[in-house]
Each structure stands twice: as structure tokens, then as C-alpha cells.
Write a protein that holds these residues in place. Structure first.
Motif, PDB file in Angstrom:
ATOM      1  N   GLU A  41      51.065  45.140  37.526  1.00 17.25           N
ATOM      2  CA  GLU A  41      51.253  45.107  36.081  1.00 17.25           C
ATOM      3  C   GLU A  41      51.030  43.675  35.601  1.00 17.25           C
ATOM      4  N   TYR A  42      50.909  43.524  34.294  1.00 12.64           N
ATOM      5  CA  TYR A  42      50.599  42.211  33.723  1.00 12.64           C
ATOM      6  C   TYR A  42      51.512  41.925  32.548  1.00 12.64           C
ATOM      7  N   ASP A  43      52.152  40.753  32.582  1.00 11.96           N
ATOM      8  CA  ASP A  43      53.047  40.347  31.504  1.00 11.96           C
ATOM      9  C   ASP A  43      52.655  38.995  30.915  1.00 11.96           C
ATOM     10  N   GLY A  44      51.428  38.556  31.199  1.00 13.13           N
ATOM     11  CA  GLY A  44      50.978  37.245  30.743  1.00 13.13           C
ATOM     12  C   GLY A  44      50.790  36.270  31.897  1.00 13.13           C
ATOM     13  N   THR A  45      51.222  36.672  33.092  1.00 20.85           N
ATOM     14  CA  THR A  45      51.081  35.850  34.291  1.00 20.85           C
ATOM     15  C   THR A  45      50.318  36.645  35.345  1.00 20.85           C
ATOM     16  N   LEU A  46      49.369  35.984  36.002  1.00 14.74           N
ATOM     17  CA  LEU A  46      48.609  36.606  37.092  1.00 14.74           C
ATOM     18  C   LEU A  46      48.965  35.907  38.398  1.00 14.74           C
ATOM     19  N   TRP A  47      48.980  36.698  39.469  1.00 17.55           N
ATOM     20  CA  TRP A  47      49.379  36.202  40.790  1.00 17.55           C
ATOM     21  C   TRP A  47      48.278  36.435  41.815  1.00 17.55           C
ATOM     22  N   PHE A  48      48.069  35.428  42.658  1.00 16.98           N
ATOM     23  CA  PHE A  48      47.094  35.490  43.743  1.00 16.98           C
ATOM     24  C   PHE A  48      47.691  34.811  44.965  1.00 16.98           C
ATOM     25  N   TYR A  49      47.426  35.358  46.149  1.00 18.97           N
ATOM     26  CA  TYR A  49      47.800  34.660  47.383  1.00 18.97           C
ATOM     27  C   TYR A  49      46.832  33.522  47.610  1.00 18.97           C
ATOM     28  N   THR A  50      47.329  32.471  48.254  1.00 17.20           N
ATOM     29  CA  THR A  50      46.462  31.352  48.598  1.00 17.20           C
ATOM     30  C   THR A  50      46.988  30.648  49.833  1.00 17.20           C
ATOM     31  N   ASP A  51      46.095  29.970  50.502  1.00 15.94           N
ATOM     32  CA  ASP A  51      46.464  29.050  51.574  1.00 15.94           C
ATOM     33  C   ASP A  51      46.807  27.740  50.879  1.00 15.94           C
ATOM     34  N   LEU A  52      48.034  27.294  51.013  1.00 10.86           N
ATOM     35  CA  LEU A  52      48.511  26.114  50.288  1.00 10.86           C
ATOM     36  C   LEU A  52      47.844  24.813  50.729  1.00 10.86           C
ATOM     37  N   SER A  53      47.079  24.852  51.833  1.00 13.26           N
ATOM     38  CA  SER A  53      46.416  23.630  52.302  1.00 13.26           C
ATOM     39  C   SER A  53      44.977  23.508  51.784  1.00 13.26           C
ATOM     40  N   THR A  54      44.560  24.401  50.886  1.00  7.18           N
ATOM     41  CA  THR A  54      43.175  24.393  50.410  1.00  7.18           C
ATOM     42  C   THR A  54      42.973  23.419  49.250  1.00  7.18           C
ATOM     43  N   GLU A  55      41.703  23.093  49.035  1.00 14.58           N
ATOM     44  CA  GLU A  55      41.356  22.176  47.950  1.00 14.58           C
ATOM     45  C   GLU A  55      41.736  22.718  46.581  1.00 14.58           C
ATOM     46  N   LYS A  56      41.631  24.030  46.388  1.00 14.80           N
ATOM     47  CA  LYS A  56      41.950  24.571  45.065  1.00 14.80           C
ATOM     48  C   LYS A  56      43.395  24.264  44.679  1.00 14.80           C
ATOM     49  N   VAL A  57      44.290  24.268  45.658  1.00 14.40           N
ATOM     50  CA  VAL A  57      45.691  23.953  45.375  1.00 14.40           C
ATOM     51  C   VAL A  57      45.821  22.486  44.962  1.00 14.40           C
ATOM     52  N   LEU A  58      45.142  21.597  45.666  1.00 13.56           N
ATOM     53  CA  LEU A  58      45.156  20.171  45.294  1.00 13.56           C
ATOM     54  C   LEU A  58      44.553  19.968  43.905  1.00 13.56           C
ATOM     55  N   GLU A  59      43.481  20.695  43.626  1.00 11.04           N
ATOM     56  CA  GLU A  59      42.838  20.581  42.318  1.00 11.04           C
ATOM     57  C   GLU A  59      43.781  21.034  41.207  1.00 11.04           C
ATOM     58  N   ILE A  60      44.513  22.105  41.440  1.00 14.35           N
ATOM     59  CA  ILE A  60      45.455  22.608  40.438  1.00 14.35           C
ATOM     60  C   ILE A  60      46.640  21.656  40.285  1.00 14.35           C
ATOM     61  N   GLU A  61      47.050  21.012  41.361  1.00 12.20           N
ATOM     62  CA  GLU A  61      48.137  20.031  41.250  1.00 12.20           C
ATOM     63  C   GLU A  61      47.709  18.836  40.402  1.00 12.20           C
ATOM     64  N   ARG A  62      46.435  18.452  40.490  1.00  9.61           N
ATOM     65  CA  ARG A  62      45.912  17.315  39.708  1.00  9.61           C
ATOM     66  C   ARG A  62      45.651  17.695  38.258  1.00  9.61           C
ATOM     67  N   ASP A  63      45.169  18.908  38.023  1.00 10.05           N
ATOM     68  CA  ASP A  63      44.835  19.371  36.675  1.00 10.05           C
ATOM     69  C   ASP A  63      45.195  20.855  36.605  1.00 10.05           C
ATOM     70  N   HIS A  64      46.254  21.160  35.890  1.00 14.32           N
ATOM     71  CA  HIS A  64      46.791  22.526  35.854  1.00 14.32           C
ATOM     72  C   HIS A  64      45.944  23.514  35.066  1.00 14.32           C
ATOM     73  N   ASP A  65      45.005  23.022  34.251  1.00 14.83           N
ATOM     74  CA  ASP A  65      44.184  23.924  33.434  1.00 14.83           C
ATOM     75  C   ASP A  65      43.172  24.652  34.314  1.00 14.83           C
ATOM     76  N   VAL A  66      43.150  25.968  34.193  1.00 17.63           N
ATOM     77  CA  VAL A  66      42.238  26.804  34.985  1.00 17.63           C
ATOM     78  C   VAL A  66      41.613  27.868  34.091  1.00 17.63           C
ATOM     79  N   CYS A  67      40.559  28.460  34.605  1.00 17.10           N
ATOM     80  CA  CYS A  67      39.914  29.585  33.927  1.00 17.10           C
ATOM     81  C   CYS A  67      39.688  30.685  34.957  1.00 17.10           C
ATOM     82  N   LEU A  68      39.957  31.913  34.573  1.00 16.60           N
ATOM     83  CA  LEU A  68      39.690  33.086  35.400  1.00 16.60           C
ATOM     84  C   LEU A  68      38.676  33.950  34.672  1.00 16.60           C
ATOM     85  N   THR A  69      37.654  34.387  35.390  1.00  9.59           N
ATOM     86  CA  THR A  69      36.684  35.296  34.789  1.00  9.59           C
ATOM     87  C   THR A  69      36.590  36.563  35.633  1.00  9.59           C
ATOM     88  N   PHE A  70      36.580  37.678  34.954  1.00 11.83           N
ATOM     89  CA  PHE A  70      36.448  38.999  35.576  1.00 11.83           C
ATOM     90  C   PHE A  70      35.174  39.624  35.024  1.00 11.83           C
TER      91      PHE A  70
END
Length: 162
Positions: A41-70
């Protein structure tokens, strides 16, 4: 932000697509990679599993703004969502959404120190939904061109504010 009804509309559009391209900032570059939804279900927040040691996690820690496209080209449904991302090791969430598909990506199981979740709080977005076939769209486009109008190829809506 959007109304509960609009959140349900967005969920209706993306829940069958399941895979989104997550775009983050890597210095001056934008980088995108596929991520698979895990929630029901969706309430305004989306959830995804991730490996916390990946670059995407570091990138999000540096800049929290993201875009998701479906994108579902077969059904002509396209959704772009902009929001704020963060990584978490919340065991309750990890346990809640764990499934055999996710387990295949984490051979050490859900207690692996690298297992985490990406939380994306959606702030705004845009969607396109056309139930027309390619042939119908082509006809509408030509017809609109002859009339000097823009073609109506389906629903297009922007929502939210940042």
C-alpha cells in the motif's frame, strides 16, 4: 503532498509496475538504477531494500533529493515522483517486507549488517496515463495537427509542492 484519494491513484498506477528507476546525485552527475517496490500500500512513502554499503546510499546521505520514475510502455502509464530519501536499518521494516525475492539478493539473510531499507517520502510528482493504442495516438496526433490543436492522448497531472 497529495490527498488520500490522489495517493491511491498513484498507487494504482505504480503497484503493477513494481520497478522504478531511482535517480540520485553523484557529484555533478545524475545516476539512476532499478529498485523494486516491496510494500502492499502507499501512504506517501515508498520503501525499497538496499545494501547499505552501496554508492546510492552514500549519494542519498550527501543529497537527500531523489527522483523515482515508473514506466509501463505496454499500457502507456508513466509516473515521475520527486522526494526525499534516507537509508535505515529499522529491523521492524526489514522483517515486515522480507520475502524470497529479497532473500535472493542477501544470501546472509535479513540479519546481514548490510541489509537496509530506503525510505522515499514523496513530495511531488507527475503522471501520464493513456489507454489508447499506438495507432489511436497516431490518429489523434495527426487529427490535432490538421486542426492546429494539441492532441489529447490521455490523462496528465502534476501534484504536490516542495
Amino acid at each position: 503532498m497529495s490527498s488520500p484519494e490522489h495517493k491511491q491513484k498513484i498507487w494504482h498506477l505504480i503497484k503493477q509496475i513494481k520497478t522504478a528507476m531511482l535517480t540520485t546525485r553523484h557529484g555533478d552527475e545524475l545516476r539512476a538504477r532499478p529498485m523494486v517496490l516491496v510494500q502492499d500500500e502507499y501512504d506517501g512513502t515508498l520503501w525499497f531494500y538496499t545494501d547499505l554499503s552501496t554508492e546510492k546510499v552514500l549519494e542519498i546521505e550527501r543529497d537527500h533529493d531523489v527522483c523515482l520514475t515508473f514506466a509501463d510502455a505496454d499500457h502507456q502509464v508513466y509516473v515521475s515522483l520527486t522526494g526525499v530519501g534516507r537509508a535505515t536499518r529499522d529491523k521492524t521494516l526489514i522483517n515486515k517486507y522480507w520475502n524470497p525475492f529479497v532473500a535472493a539478493w542477501f544470501p546472509d539473510g535479513k540479519d546481514s549488517p548490510n541489509v537496509g531499507m530506503l525510505e522515499i517520502k514523496v513530495q511531488k510528482g507527475e503522471h501520464w496515463d493513456s489507454d489508447s493504442s499506438a495507432m489511436v495516438k497516431m490518429f489523434k496526433t495527426v487529427q490535432a495537427k490538421v486542426k492546429g490543436e494539441q492532441p489529447n492522448l490521455g490523462e496528465h497531472e502534476k501534484f504536490g509542492t516542495k
